[in-house]
Design a protein around this motif. Sequence first.
Motif, short mmCIF file in Angstrom:
data_model
loop_
_atom_site.label_atom_id
_atom_site.label_comp_id
_atom_site.label_asym_id
_atom_site.label_seq_id
_atom_site.Cartn_x
_atom_site.Cartn_y
_atom_site.Cartn_z
N PHE A 22 -1.84 19.11 -3.16
CA PHE A 22 -1.68 20.27 -2.28
C PHE A 22 -2.38 20.02 -0.95
CE2 PHE A 22 -2.76 24.59 -0.78
CZ PHE A 22 -1.48 25.15 -0.80
N ALA A 23 -3.57 19.41 -1.00
CA ALA A 23 -4.29 19.10 0.24
C ALA A 23 -3.49 18.15 1.12
CB ALA A 23 -5.65 18.49 -0.09
N THR A 24 -2.96 17.08 0.54
CA THR A 24 -2.22 16.11 1.35
C THR A 24 -0.87 16.67 1.79
OG1 THR A 24 -1.40 15.06 -0.69
CG2 THR A 24 -3.36 14.12 0.33
N HIS A 25 -0.32 17.62 1.03
CA HIS A 25 0.89 18.31 1.48
C HIS A 25 0.63 19.01 2.81
CE1 HIS A 25 4.05 21.34 1.73
NE2 HIS A 25 3.13 22.28 1.66
N ILE A 26 -0.49 19.69 2.92
CA ILE A 26 -0.83 20.37 4.18
C ILE A 26 -1.02 19.35 5.29
CG2 ILE A 26 -2.53 21.81 5.36
CD1 ILE A 26 -3.04 23.21 2.69
N LEU A 27 -1.74 18.26 4.99
CA LEU A 27 -1.97 17.23 6.00
C LEU A 27 -0.65 16.62 6.47
CD1 LEU A 27 -5.06 15.50 4.37
CD2 LEU A 27 -5.07 17.02 6.35
N SER A 28 0.29 16.44 5.54
CA SER A 28 1.61 15.93 5.89
C SER A 28 2.33 16.89 6.83
CB SER A 28 2.44 15.71 4.62
OG SER A 28 3.78 15.42 4.93
N GLN A 29 2.21 18.20 6.55
CA GLN A 29 2.88 19.20 7.37
C GLN A 29 2.18 19.39 8.72
OE1 GLN A 29 4.85 22.56 5.32
NE2 GLN A 29 6.19 20.79 5.44
N LEU A 30 1.05 18.72 8.90
CA LEU A 30 0.39 18.69 10.20
C LEU A 30 0.66 17.37 10.92
CD1 LEU A 30 -3.04 20.36 9.32
CD2 LEU A 30 -1.14 21.37 10.58
N GLY A 31 1.51 16.53 10.32
CA GLY A 31 1.95 15.31 11.00
C GLY A 31 1.38 14.02 10.50
N ALA A 32 0.48 14.04 9.50
CA ALA A 32 -0.09 12.81 8.99
C ALA A 32 0.92 12.03 8.15
CB ALA A 32 -1.34 13.11 8.16
N GLU A 33 0.79 10.73 8.15
CA GLU A 33 1.53 9.89 7.21
C GLU A 33 0.76 9.90 5.89
OE1 GLU A 33 3.00 5.25 6.55
OE2 GLU A 33 1.26 5.71 7.81
N VAL A 34 1.38 10.35 4.83
CA VAL A 34 0.71 10.43 3.54
C VAL A 34 1.36 9.44 2.58
CG1 VAL A 34 0.18 11.88 1.53
CG2 VAL A 34 0.03 12.84 3.84
N ILE A 35 0.54 8.60 1.98
CA ILE A 35 1.01 7.64 0.97
C ILE A 35 0.43 8.06 -0.37
CG2 ILE A 35 0.99 5.24 0.22
CD1 ILE A 35 0.81 4.44 3.17
N LYS A 36 1.30 8.39 -1.28
CA LYS A 36 0.90 8.85 -2.60
C LYS A 36 0.81 7.65 -3.53
CE LYS A 36 2.35 12.19 -6.20
NZ LYS A 36 1.18 13.07 -6.16
N ILE A 37 -0.39 7.37 -4.03
CA ILE A 37 -0.61 6.26 -4.96
C ILE A 37 -0.56 6.81 -6.38
CG2 ILE A 37 -2.15 4.41 -5.67
CD1 ILE A 37 -1.13 4.11 -2.81
N GLU A 38 0.28 6.22 -7.20
CA GLU A 38 0.42 6.67 -8.58
C GLU A 38 0.34 5.50 -9.55
OE1 GLU A 38 3.65 9.76 -9.17
OE2 GLU A 38 4.15 9.06 -7.15
N PRO A 39 -0.15 5.75 -10.76
CA PRO A 39 -0.14 4.71 -11.79
C PRO A 39 1.27 4.54 -12.33
CG PRO A 39 -0.92 6.76 -12.72
CD PRO A 39 -0.74 7.01 -11.24
N PRO A 40 1.51 3.51 -13.15
CA PRO A 40 2.86 3.30 -13.68
C PRO A 40 3.41 4.48 -14.47
CG PRO A 40 1.56 1.30 -13.94
CD PRO A 40 0.62 2.36 -13.44
N ILE A 41 2.55 5.33 -15.04
CA ILE A 41 3.06 6.50 -15.77
C ILE A 41 3.38 7.65 -14.82
CG2 ILE A 41 1.84 5.92 -17.90
CD1 ILE A 41 -0.24 8.07 -17.14
N GLY A 42 3.02 7.51 -13.55
CA GLY A 42 3.34 8.52 -12.55
C GLY A 42 2.43 9.74 -12.62
N ASP A 43 2.49 10.53 -11.56
CA ASP A 43 1.83 11.83 -11.53
C ASP A 43 2.44 12.67 -12.66
OD1 ASP A 43 1.21 14.56 -10.97
OD2 ASP A 43 1.07 14.15 -8.82
N PRO A 44 1.61 13.38 -13.44
CA PRO A 44 2.17 14.20 -14.54
C PRO A 44 3.24 15.18 -14.09
CG PRO A 44 -0.21 14.04 -14.75
CD PRO A 44 0.14 13.41 -13.43
N THR A 45 3.21 15.61 -12.82
CA THR A 45 4.22 16.57 -12.36
C THR A 45 5.60 15.94 -12.26
OG1 THR A 45 3.73 16.15 -10.02
CG2 THR A 45 2.52 17.94 -11.11
N ARG A 46 5.69 14.63 -12.40
CA ARG A 46 7.00 13.96 -12.41
C ARG A 46 7.74 14.18 -13.72
NH1 ARG A 46 8.49 10.40 -8.47
NH2 ARG A 46 6.86 9.62 -7.06
#
Length: 411
Positions: A22-46
Amino acid sequence: MSTPPLAGRRVIELGSMLAAPFATHILSQLGAEVIKIEPPIGDPTRALVRGGPSGTFIAYSHGKKSMCLDLSRPEGREALYQLLMNSDALVHNLAPKAARKLGVSRVDCERVNPKLIYCHIRGYAAGPQADDLASNPVAEASTGVMEANRVNGRPSRLGPSYHDQFAGAYAVIGILASLLRDQQTATAEDRHVEVGLYETGLHVASRDLVAVQLKQHLLGRPEREPHGEFAMPGYGAYLTRDERWLYLLMLTDGHWAKFCEAMRLPYGGDPRYATLKMRKKAREQVEDMVRNAIAAHDLDAVQATLKSHGVGCTEVLPLERVLEAEQAHQPGKLRTVEFRGMGFDVPEFPRAGADSDGIGTIAPAELGEHTREILQSLGLGAEKIDALLESGGVQAHKPGSFAWAAVRETA
């Protein structure tokens, strides 16, 4: 078109579920480039909805790139450290022990990039419970929210994960405050942002916690204030004739007078109900007046009448009807996000000029969709990239992963 405030900033997210994403979502909507790092099992929300991505993932991970790293392997850490050397901030909500085990503690990351803003959203900040695990409901339970919210007598979570989202917003405030500092004189402490879910819960509950203390001072005993809508007669949800719920805003004596005028009730000037204190004493009578007045009308008609007299009110809407409102479709309120051939109306981060500031987005990324692209941006050659991918510590997208189970029966 102005330049987005965080244009040119790269933020790395090591997040799962809600607080850090949620924090990086806001930063993205303010123009930042956000790179989401996930393990091979992925974020649980996937995998929360029939084995596939959930509303949480789609709503708060659009606009981000995805890189898949196995941080338990040295090659995965090597790739992350290369990335951190070329980034402005790291945001994560790993448990403290997990962060140390995976090599992403504050000490580890400062060693890689001393100028990196290190933001850790954790269960508890510094203190005897610093290593304890916590989640949104745990924060509710430990800060007084859950005890007052009961379902059939049992303390229950609120439902939405507000504490996670508050913590994410507080993290953004901390990161922005750090960026505002003179970077030539900023210290390691200036670049350290730490937000605890527990401490977030305390801050959100501070009004009620102080109110209990106030009663202790005044009355010699702790006594909580009643819930806002039960403390003020006429402030709450009332059923209309066509069996829809209308929520009334009845905070002041002026609101009460306007309500009585709108509903043609003879009580607007009645001295027995002239002040809030008097109406509280006659709570049952006032509640009956309001309830009966609303129940005599269909919702659309009574809402129009009340609004024409300046009375605050709104229909209590089910989720499936929320985005039908004309207000929700004004410029800058929603953004169309495409994902797997489907279109979603996703609410924007609220800001002035959201319809014209030029901050774009990309579809929610498949796991590891941008891994190779990001490695190339770091200046790594094809041979090195292939070696990292072959190691298993760095992984690219695998088609067909996190597919939804069939939801409709075929004829």
